[in-house]
Design a protein around this motif. Structure first.
Motif, PDB file in Angstrom:
ATOM      1  N   ARG A 169      -0.949   5.070   3.996  1.00  0.00           N
ATOM      2  CA  ARG A 169      -2.283   4.801   4.549  1.00  0.00           C
ATOM      3  C   ARG A 169      -3.330   5.340   3.587  1.00  0.00           C
ATOM      4  O   ARG A 169      -3.227   6.462   3.103  1.00  0.00           O
ATOM      5  CB  ARG A 169      -2.425   5.448   5.918  1.00  0.00           C
ATOM      6  CG  ARG A 169      -3.747   5.151   6.594  1.00  0.00           C
ATOM      7  CD  ARG A 169      -3.830   5.765   7.976  1.00  0.00           C
ATOM      8  NE  ARG A 169      -2.796   5.276   8.884  1.00  0.00           N
ATOM      9  CZ  ARG A 169      -2.885   4.149   9.610  1.00  0.00           C
ATOM     10  NH1 ARG A 169      -3.957   3.390   9.504  1.00  0.00           N
ATOM     11  NH2 ARG A 169      -1.909   3.789  10.411  1.00  0.00           N
ATOM     12  N   ASP A 170      -4.304   4.506   3.263  1.00  0.00           N
ATOM     13  CA  ASP A 170      -5.355   4.859   2.291  1.00  0.00           C
ATOM     14  C   ASP A 170      -4.774   5.250   0.934  1.00  0.00           C
ATOM     15  O   ASP A 170      -5.360   6.043   0.193  1.00  0.00           O
ATOM     16  CB  ASP A 170      -6.251   5.982   2.822  1.00  0.00           C
ATOM     17  CG  ASP A 170      -7.028   5.556   4.049  1.00  0.00           C
ATOM     18  OD1 ASP A 170      -7.501   4.387   4.065  1.00  0.00           O
ATOM     19  OD2 ASP A 170      -7.159   6.359   4.990  1.00  0.00           O
ATOM     20  N   ALA A 171      -3.587   4.719   0.626  1.00  0.00           N
ATOM     21  CA  ALA A 171      -2.918   4.945  -0.668  1.00  0.00           C
ATOM     22  C   ALA A 171      -2.720   6.433  -0.966  1.00  0.00           C
ATOM     23  O   ALA A 171      -2.761   6.858  -2.115  1.00  0.00           O
ATOM     24  CB  ALA A 171      -3.684   4.258  -1.794  1.00  0.00           C
ATOM     25  N   ARG A 172      -2.413   7.215   0.059  1.00  0.00           N
ATOM     26  CA  ARG A 172      -2.325   8.664  -0.154  1.00  0.00           C
ATOM     27  C   ARG A 172      -1.152   9.095  -1.031  1.00  0.00           C
ATOM     28  O   ARG A 172      -1.153  10.202  -1.539  1.00  0.00           O
ATOM     29  CB  ARG A 172      -2.313   9.409   1.172  1.00  0.00           C
ATOM     30  CG  ARG A 172      -1.074   9.208   2.006  1.00  0.00           C
ATOM     31  CD  ARG A 172      -1.278   9.867   3.365  1.00  0.00           C
ATOM     32  NE  ARG A 172      -0.151   9.618   4.218  1.00  0.00           N
ATOM     33  CZ  ARG A 172       0.626  10.562   4.696  1.00  0.00           C
ATOM     34  NH1 ARG A 172       0.390  11.819   4.411  1.00  0.00           N
ATOM     35  NH2 ARG A 172       1.646  10.242   5.458  1.00  0.00           N
ATOM     36  N   ASN A 193      -2.099  -1.486  -3.532  1.00  0.00           N
ATOM     37  CA  ASN A 193      -3.469  -1.611  -3.039  1.00  0.00           C
ATOM     38  C   ASN A 193      -3.870  -0.444  -2.145  1.00  0.00           C
ATOM     39  O   ASN A 193      -3.029   0.251  -1.587  1.00  0.00           O
ATOM     40  CB  ASN A 193      -3.642  -2.921  -2.278  1.00  0.00           C
ATOM     41  CG  ASN A 193      -2.845  -2.952  -0.997  1.00  0.00           C
ATOM     42  OD1 ASN A 193      -1.615  -2.950  -1.031  1.00  0.00           O
ATOM     43  ND2 ASN A 193      -3.524  -2.984   0.135  1.00  0.00           N
ATOM     44  N   ARG A 194      -5.181  -0.269  -2.034  1.00  0.00           N
ATOM     45  CA  ARG A 194      -5.788   0.647  -1.068  1.00  0.00           C
ATOM     46  C   ARG A 194      -6.713  -0.212  -0.230  1.00  0.00           C
ATOM     47  O   ARG A 194      -7.637  -0.840  -0.758  1.00  0.00           O
ATOM     48  CB  ARG A 194      -6.577   1.758  -1.746  1.00  0.00           C
ATOM     49  CG  ARG A 194      -7.256   2.694  -0.726  1.00  0.00           C
ATOM     50  CD  ARG A 194      -8.135   3.769  -1.340  1.00  0.00           C
ATOM     51  NE  ARG A 194      -7.405   4.536  -2.333  1.00  0.00           N
ATOM     52  CZ  ARG A 194      -7.794   4.677  -3.614  1.00  0.00           C
ATOM     53  NH1 ARG A 194      -8.897   4.108  -4.050  1.00  0.00           N
ATOM     54  NH2 ARG A 194      -7.092   5.394  -4.455  1.00  0.00           N
ATOM     55  N   TRP A 213      -0.355   7.387  -3.812  1.00  0.00           N
ATOM     56  CA  TRP A 213      -0.511   6.671  -5.064  1.00  0.00           C
ATOM     57  C   TRP A 213      -0.259   7.539  -6.293  1.00  0.00           C
ATOM     58  O   TRP A 213       0.449   7.129  -7.211  1.00  0.00           O
ATOM     59  CB  TRP A 213      -1.873   5.994  -5.151  1.00  0.00           C
ATOM     60  CG  TRP A 213      -2.088   5.372  -6.492  1.00  0.00           C
ATOM     61  CD1 TRP A 213      -3.066   5.639  -7.391  1.00  0.00           C
ATOM     62  CD2 TRP A 213      -1.244   4.404  -7.131  1.00  0.00           C
ATOM     63  NE1 TRP A 213      -2.903   4.891  -8.536  1.00  0.00           N
ATOM     64  CE2 TRP A 213      -1.779   4.123  -8.396  1.00  0.00           C
ATOM     65  CE3 TRP A 213      -0.075   3.743  -6.756  1.00  0.00           C
ATOM     66  CZ2 TRP A 213      -1.206   3.227  -9.282  1.00  0.00           C
ATOM     67  CZ3 TRP A 213       0.499   2.834  -7.641  1.00  0.00           C
ATOM     68  CH2 TRP A 213      -0.074   2.592  -8.887  1.00  0.00           C
ATOM     69  N   LEU A 232      -4.984  -0.969  -7.033  1.00  0.00           N
ATOM     70  CA  LEU A 232      -4.768   0.250  -7.808  1.00  0.00           C
ATOM     71  C   LEU A 232      -4.081  -0.052  -9.126  1.00  0.00           C
ATOM     72  O   LEU A 232      -4.423   0.509 -10.158  1.00  0.00           O
ATOM     73  CB  LEU A 232      -3.920   1.240  -7.004  1.00  0.00           C
ATOM     74  CG  LEU A 232      -4.531   1.681  -5.674  1.00  0.00           C
ATOM     75  CD1 LEU A 232      -3.470   2.332  -4.801  1.00  0.00           C
ATOM     76  CD2 LEU A 232      -5.690   2.613  -5.923  1.00  0.00           C
ATOM     77  N   ALA A 244       0.863  -1.183   0.000  1.00  0.00           N
ATOM     78  CA  ALA A 244       0.000   0.000   0.000  1.00  0.00           C
ATOM     79  C   ALA A 244       0.900   1.233   0.000  1.00  0.00           C
ATOM     80  O   ALA A 244       1.766   1.360   0.860  1.00  0.00           O
ATOM     81  CB  ALA A 244      -0.893   0.006   1.229  1.00  0.00           C
TER      82      ALA A 244
END
Length: 172
Positions: A60-63, A135-136, A65, A142, A57
């Protein structure tokens, strides 16, 4: 019907001959020469291929990406331990990781701390051709990417999540 048994201590030439005998007994390979059979088998299940597949990832939360996609890498945190290539070996790294995070991030949970240390150190083992799934959360993929040279890189110019691995992303 021809049944072939084999032993793990057979020399390679004997194993190859046993494999050829099995292939020759299959009507699907009738008329194929040994080179055609070899190409088929290597294309189907190359024994030399040791591609690793890991899920990472990008924050956190794919920030991170968008940054990862734009710059062809995946990034992870635990920056306080610094560049992984500066450690003599995994044992030295684990000691540093535990010193930094065992009490603060993992509240003394040594097994969880060791698990995370192993995950971070595994970035140094990734090689070109290995697969990264960005991933998220637990179920949102993703992209899938292939590790490219140079693999792991420490990027001190980043504000955070300085551990990176170079990746060629496929978002399809």
């Amino acid at each position: 019907s021809h049944t072939q048994t084999w032993s793990e201590d057979w020399p390679p030439i004997r194993l190859n001959r046993a494999l050829l005998a099995c292939v020759r007994a299959m009507p699907e390979f009738a008329g194929w020469n040994s080179i055609e059979v070899m190409r088929f088998l290597y294309n189907w299940a190359d024994p030399r291929e040791t591609r690793r597949v890991v899920k990472i990832a990008p924050g956190r939360d794919a920030r991170f990406w968008d940054d990862c996609l734009k710059n062809n890498y995946v990034c992870v945190g635990w920056d306080e331990v610094g560049d992984l290539t500066e450690f003599e070996d995994e044992v030295a790294f684990r000691e540093a990781f535990e010193g930094e995070y065992l009490q603060s991030a993992y509240k003394g949970n040594r097994s969880k701390c060791t698990e995370k240390a192993r995950e971070l150190w595994s970035l140094t083992d990734l090689e070109p051709g290995d697969i990264i799934i960005a991933n998220r959360g637990m179920s949102h993929v993703l992209a899938v990417g292939e590790v490219v040279e140079p693999g792991y890189e420490w990027q001190p110019m980043r504000e955070e999540h300085k551990h990176t691995v170079r990746v060629k992303w496929d978002t399809s």
